[in-house]
Scaffold this active site. Structure first.
Site, short mmCIF file in Angstrom:
data_model
loop_
_atom_site.label_atom_id
_atom_site.label_comp_id
_atom_site.label_asym_id
_atom_site.label_seq_id
_atom_site.Cartn_x
_atom_site.Cartn_y
_atom_site.Cartn_z
N CYS A 294 10.05 10.44 -6.30
CA CYS A 294 9.57 10.34 -4.97
C CYS A 294 10.29 11.05 -3.84
O CYS A 294 9.85 11.88 -3.02
CB CYS A 294 8.99 8.96 -4.56
N VAL B 21 -4.85 5.50 -4.20
CA VAL B 21 -6.19 5.00 -4.70
C VAL B 21 -5.85 3.80 -5.34
O VAL B 21 -6.70 2.68 -5.04
CB VAL B 21 -6.87 5.76 -5.38
N MET C 195 6.37 0.44 2.86
CA MET C 195 7.73 0.57 3.02
C MET C 195 7.95 2.05 3.47
O MET C 195 7.50 2.75 2.74
CB MET C 195 8.44 0.12 1.83
N GLY D 44 -0.29 -2.06 -6.56
CA GLY D 44 -1.32 -1.26 -7.58
C GLY D 44 -0.96 -0.89 -8.65
O GLY D 44 -1.31 0.17 -9.35
N SER E 200 -3.60 1.28 -5.18
CA SER E 200 -3.17 0.02 -4.17
C SER E 200 -4.49 -0.13 -3.32
O SER E 200 -4.76 -1.42 -2.91
CB SER E 200 -2.00 0.33 -3.34
N LEU F 133 0.82 -1.15 -0.01
CA LEU F 133 0.07 -0.12 -0.07
C LEU F 133 0.91 1.38 -0.01
O LEU F 133 1.75 1.53 0.84
CB LEU F 133 -1.12 0.01 1.33
N SER F 134 0.74 2.15 -1.10
CA SER F 134 1.40 3.25 -1.11
C SER F 134 0.72 4.43 -0.45
O SER F 134 1.27 5.55 -0.22
CB SER F 134 1.53 3.63 -2.66
N GLY F 135 -0.55 4.31 0.10
CA GLY F 135 -1.39 5.22 0.62
C GLY F 135 -2.36 6.05 -0.57
O GLY F 135 -3.01 6.78 -0.27
N CYS G 91 14.29 1.12 -7.99
CA CYS G 91 13.50 0.89 -6.74
C CYS G 91 12.85 -0.80 -6.89
O CYS G 91 12.90 -1.42 -5.88
CB CYS G 91 12.56 1.72 -6.07
#
Length: 352
Positions: free
Chosen positions: A192, A14, A35, A120, A16, A10-12, A96
């Site tokens: 990022c 929508v 992470m 996601g 994922s 989960l990246s935070g 990454c």
């Protein structure tokens, strides 16, 4: 699949979050994981962690945060800096994926008894007689297969990309239907760990690099045309910041950090017929020493163009283009396809 456990990364955001819903609908018992990668980031920062935790609470799944800051610094950020110092233009998102996300998260999942990992990403998987194939996402505008060429082929059967068959509007509609708090959340963009998008400032502040090391600006024959403020300020294909004094627009053709030179020329000199690749990774069974007709993306947003791919020993390859390609840039990924199938790719080293 009620007895099958899976990790959902989960990246935070929508995408994922909707991937988690789709995995639940398939009967997987999920554990959410994020992470923590960098202190100030556009992705997986503290607000993203809060949003991911809220999604997990709503879906009634356990959630954990993994601290990968040191590994991310060493394997992604420091490589990013080193690539610029070497006169190349890096692609940290693919790096990454190469060094952290999939291998590390699958290993974490094994500790929890999870047999699968879902993300996601906008990509798809399909079973073929020769094994699991990785395909482009159905939404061309969001397709992220380019960044996934580094995944080990042996890992593909354990992966899930649930939103790969959807477009962005469908993903947001599903998020709204399920009352997800991130349904309207804006997508993260750019690198990022460079939250303001200013990579030059990042190289100065984080790595202490001196961006102003004046050197010679030369043409392709070596004739000195003027001076530049530092090779770190330029990338292949760049036009801005080269100064005047020419009847025709000038573009950066190449960088020579060893001699502190920027090589410039006309737009016609930007085109290349070949590129050599290193650190190649192949997700399909391709024969060494043979040539293969492919289409290749030389940057994430570029169109896939026809090429002939020739595999070499030591994870190297050579691409030859029937039509010369503009601004083929060392440091970027060259990602090869046959139709919708991603074959793999490598990192551009040299052009010709």
């Amino acid at each position: 699949m009620a007895d099958q456990k899976a990790l959902i990364a989960l990246s935070g955001g929508v995408d994922s979050a909707v991937a988690a819903i789709l995995m639940q609908e398939q009967g997987y018992a999920l554990t959410g994981v994020t992470m923590r990668l960098w202190p100030k980031s556009r992705c997986c920062d503290e607000k993203d962690i809060e949003d991911a935790a809220e999604v997990c609470a709503l879906l009634d799944i356990p959630y954990t945060v993994l601290d990968y800051r040191e590994a991310f610094r060493r394997q992604v950020v420091d490589v990013f800096v080193a690539e610029y110092q070497a006169g190349r233009t890096p692609n940290p998102c693919a790096r990454c994926n190469q060094f952290l996300k999939f291998d590390a998260l699958l290993a974490e999942g094994e500790k929890l008894g999870a047999s699968a990992l879902a993300t996601g990403h906008y990509a798809r998987l399909a079973e073929t007689p020769s094994g699991t194939a990785l395909l482009r996402g159905r939404d061309d505008a969001k397709d992220q297969s380019y960044f996934l060429f580094v995944i080990g082929a042996a890992l593909l059967p354990r992966l899930h990309f649930p939103v790969g068959n959807l477009n962005k509007d469908e993903v947001r509609a599903m998020a709204r239907k399920h009352g997800l708090p991130v349904a309207a959340k804006q997508d993260s963009q750019d690198i990022c760990f460079v939250p303001d998008g200013d990579y030059r400032r990042f190289l100065e502040d984080y790595a202490g690099l001196d961006m102003r090391q004046e050197g010679e600006m030369v043409d392709s024959s070596g004739r000195v045309l003027g001076h530049h403020p530092g090779t770190l300020n330029f990338t292949v294909g760049q036009r801005k910041g080269l100064g005047g004094g020419s009847d025709q627009p000038r573009y950066v053709l190449a960088l020579d950090p060893t001699r502190n030179r920027v090589i410039v020329g006309g737009e016609d000199e930007l085109y290349r017929r070949a590129a050599s690749l290193a650190e190649c990774n192949w997700l399909a069974d391709l024969s060494l020493g043979e040539s293969h007709a492919v289409t290749v993306k030389l940057r994430y947003r570029s169109r896939a163009e026809p090429a002939m791919l020739h595999l070499l020993p030591d994870a190297r390859a050579e691409l030859r283009f029937p039509e010369p390609q503009r601004a083929v840039t060392p440091g970027q990924a060259a990602v090869c396809y046959q139709g919708e199938r991603l074959l793999g790719g490598g990192w551009i080293q040299h052009t010709g």
